[in-house]
Design a protein around this motif. Structure first.
Motif, mmCIF file in Angstrom:
data_model
loop_
_atom_site.group_PDB
_atom_site.id
_atom_site.type_symbol
_atom_site.label_atom_id
_atom_site.label_comp_id
_atom_site.label_asym_id
_atom_site.label_seq_id
_atom_site.Cartn_x
_atom_site.Cartn_y
_atom_site.Cartn_z
ATOM 1 N N PRO A 22 3.612 -3.994 -2.913
ATOM 2 C CA PRO A 22 2.829 -4.424 -3.796
ATOM 3 C C PRO A 22 2.399 -6.065 -3.483
ATOM 4 O O PRO A 22 3.475 -6.746 -3.167
ATOM 5 C CB PRO A 22 3.354 -4.316 -5.066
ATOM 6 C CG PRO A 22 4.204 -3.195 -5.084
ATOM 7 C CD PRO A 22 4.895 -3.294 -3.618
ATOM 8 N N SER A 63 10.119 -7.456 -8.251
ATOM 9 C CA SER A 63 9.085 -6.639 -8.491
ATOM 10 C C SER A 63 7.836 -7.140 -9.004
ATOM 11 O O SER A 63 6.830 -6.794 -8.837
ATOM 12 C CB SER A 63 9.237 -5.286 -8.940
ATOM 13 O OG SER A 63 10.201 -4.497 -8.091
ATOM 14 N N ASN A 107 6.998 -7.085 -12.392
ATOM 15 C CA ASN A 107 6.482 -5.868 -12.863
ATOM 16 C C ASN A 107 7.262 -5.939 -14.112
ATOM 17 O O ASN A 107 8.284 -6.116 -14.126
ATOM 18 C CB ASN A 107 6.628 -4.594 -12.386
ATOM 19 C CG ASN A 107 6.145 -3.273 -12.807
ATOM 20 O OD1 ASN A 107 6.504 -3.426 -14.129
ATOM 21 N ND2 ASN A 107 5.335 -2.745 -12.282
ATOM 22 N N GLU A 156 8.240 -0.278 -8.578
ATOM 23 C CA GLU A 156 7.377 -0.758 -7.355
ATOM 24 C C GLU A 156 8.003 -0.256 -6.130
ATOM 25 O O GLU A 156 7.130 -0.796 -5.137
ATOM 26 C CB GLU A 156 7.245 -1.974 -7.574
ATOM 27 C CG GLU A 156 6.686 -2.881 -8.819
ATOM 28 C CD GLU A 156 4.917 -2.286 -8.782
ATOM 29 O OE1 GLU A 156 4.582 -1.505 -7.865
ATOM 30 O OE2 GLU A 156 4.430 -2.804 -9.584
ATOM 31 N N THR A 173 -0.026 -4.669 -9.127
ATOM 32 C CA THR A 173 1.339 -4.190 -9.879
ATOM 33 C C THR A 173 1.044 -2.859 -10.611
ATOM 34 O O THR A 173 -0.140 -2.789 -11.467
ATOM 35 C CB THR A 173 1.401 -5.544 -10.847
ATOM 36 O OG1 THR A 173 1.810 -6.547 -10.043
ATOM 37 C CG2 THR A 173 2.780 -5.088 -11.458
ATOM 38 N N TYR A 174 1.959 -1.992 -10.904
ATOM 39 C CA TYR A 174 1.650 -0.796 -11.587
ATOM 40 C C TYR A 174 2.010 -0.834 -13.456
ATOM 41 O O TYR A 174 3.128 -1.571 -13.658
ATOM 42 C CB TYR A 174 2.964 0.257 -11.145
ATOM 43 C CG TYR A 174 2.811 1.426 -11.918
ATOM 44 C CD1 TYR A 174 2.099 2.576 -11.671
ATOM 45 C CD2 TYR A 174 3.801 1.571 -13.078
ATOM 46 C CE1 TYR A 174 2.090 3.619 -12.409
ATOM 47 C CE2 TYR A 174 3.909 2.970 -13.521
ATOM 48 C CZ TYR A 174 2.966 3.638 -13.276
ATOM 49 O OH TYR A 174 3.018 4.744 -14.116
#
Lengths: 346, 124
Positions: free
Chosen positions: A72, A134, A136, A232, B45-46
């Motif tokens: 990502p 990540s 996130n 991720e 980004t998820y």
């Protein structure tokens, strides 16, 4: 000079043996888990790849290798790439001191147990790094939860083995196994689980939490955090976290068997009978490994069994259980085993 | 004696190198195998399919920090208990070693009760 090469050759063979044992344990464990969960939930589990679906984990591994490796855009790249390795290496490294048999051990260092505790707690760095790098929100929450959970239960893990040390008088894992030789009343094995029952229960609960297994799998609680710290990650980097978890499960089962169930010592009652039939060579070299595998096999199956039997705890319940119930109990266990040990001496 | 004790760690060093090689190898191999077809949507980004809002670099609950601090405190206690437990049967008399450690545990228990009463361990 020749001796040095021979020594290195034997060492290398041992290492290959131990690493194969650890890494081959992962697909076996994955299969047992999927098949076991299938039958517990009244379905078939993997069925098509190989007989009884035994090749399913291998097929999964090949699939994961060939998957697209997505990085990502928002991640912190150095840490993001380092995290899976940081999670995997400590999990595997604990196998260096685990005595699979009287001769099959990479390094018999005299602080074996301390080494296991120190190295296994390093694993938390990998997971926190994964969660943070990540970038996130789910991953960050998963990483933080992991850190808090693992360090809380590490205390209990550490305290629960103090009683064992009082009996063994050594930190070397080989010595701890040897201290459990012999029987009481002709058939009860002198395993430390008997004088240290409370210690074993505490160790067991902490082991579940340390390996992030249900009922303590909050770091990756899929219903609230989707996947937790490895959300991720894809392809083999995801597989490394997955493997790290399974290798950690196997290694903590090994440590538990060594500390409380006599390691590679034969099983009670049936052990002596089986060993009296087999030739001496097999008994001294092969059977210890077989006994060891049987014991850890049972506990690995137990872990699968528990996973599909108990519901997940809530996070505040988890912390409450750890700090307010298990920690005082662990301290009480130290006190209790001190008294019992003193009574046994006089 | 000293030398052989250090030499005993050599296998662990080699084992460590092997473990890093396996772990690192897998990360490297997976970056080469498999197709590469990124697009802006895929590498975002998820967030369950939503358009991500804000950064994940936000404040988080101070209790995580508190737990880490308490862990350090109690973990050191555990480390102190190890040599004592190993030498337990060798104290002369045994009751001496036991009572001494009881005093140590008592002091820490006092701290534990203080922490408990302050509510540092409350999560709900």
């Amino acid at each position: 000079m020749e001796n040095v090469w021979l020594y290195l050759l034997i060492l290398l063979l041992k290492m290959i043996g131990v690493i194969t044992f650890a890494l081959l344990g992962v697909p076996v464990m994955v299969w047992v888990e999927r098949k076991g969960s299938g039958h517990i939930q009244h379905r078939h589990g993997p069925l098509y790849v190989g007989p009884f679906g035994v090749m399913q984990p291998i097929a999964d591994a090949i699939k994961l290798f060939l998957k697209e490796d997505i990085t990502p855009a928002a991640v912190d790249r150095p840490l993001y790439f380092l995290a899976p390795i940081m999670a995997f290496v400590p999990a595997l490294l604990t196998f260096a001191v685990i005595p699979i048999g009287p001769h099959l051990q990479v390094a018999d260092i005299n602080i074996g147990l301390l080494f296991v505790m120190a190295i296994s707690s390093m694993g938390v760095y990998g997971l926190v790094m994964a969660g943070w790098s990540s970038n996130n929100k789910y991953a960050l929450l998963g990483g933080l939860r992991t850190a808090a959970q693992m360090i809380s239960y590490e205390l209990i893990l550490g305290l629960s083995v103090v009683g064992v040390l009082m009996y063994s008088g050594s930190l070397s894992l080989q010595e701890i196994v040897k201290a459990q030789e012999g029987v009481w009343l002709g058939f009860i094995p002198r395993w430390f689980v008997i004088p240290q029952f409370l210690g074993w229960v505490l160790f067991m609960v902490a082991a579940f939490a340390e390996t992030n297994r249900l009922p303590f799998d909050l770091p990756e609680a899929e219903t609230e955090l989707v996947a937790g710290y490895h959300i991720e990650y894809s392809s083999m980097k995801f597989a490394l976290f997955f493997m790290a978890e399974y290798v950690a499960m196997i290694s903590i089962s090994c440590v538990m068997v060594v500390l409380f169930f006599g390691g590679w010592l034969p099983l009670p009652v049936i052990g002596p009978i089986v060993e009296s039939i087999l030739p001496v060579f097999v008994v001294s070299y092969l059977m210890p490994v077989v006994w060891f595998l049987m014991k850890i096999g049972f506990f690995l199956f137990f872990m699968v069994w528990v996973r599909f039997t108990f519901p997940r705890l809530r996070y505040d319940q988890l912390m409450k259980l750890g700090w307010k119930v298990l920690l005082p109990l662990a301290i009480f266990n130290v006190f209790l085993s001190g008294i019992i040990r003193m009574a046994g001496l006089t | 004696m000293q030398e052989s004790a250090i030499l005993g760690y050599l296998p662990i060093l080699i084992f460590f190198a092997l473990a890093v090689a396996i772990g690192g190898g897998m990360v490297v191999v997976s970056t080469f195998l498999g197709r590469k077809n990124p697009n802006p949507e895929k590498i975002s980004t998820y967030e369950c399919g939503m358009v991500p809002f804000k950064d994940a670099r936000q404040r988080f609950d101070v209790r995580f920090y508190l737990v880490a601090m308490l862990f350090i405190l109690f973990d050191i206690e555990v480390v102190f208990l190890y040599p004592w437990a190993v030498l337990f049967t060798r104290f002369d008399p045994v009751i001496f070693g036991f009572v001494e450690m009881l005093l140590f545990i008592f002091v820490l228990l006092f701290g534990y009760i203080y922490v408990l009463r302050k509510g540092a361990l409350d999560w709900s």
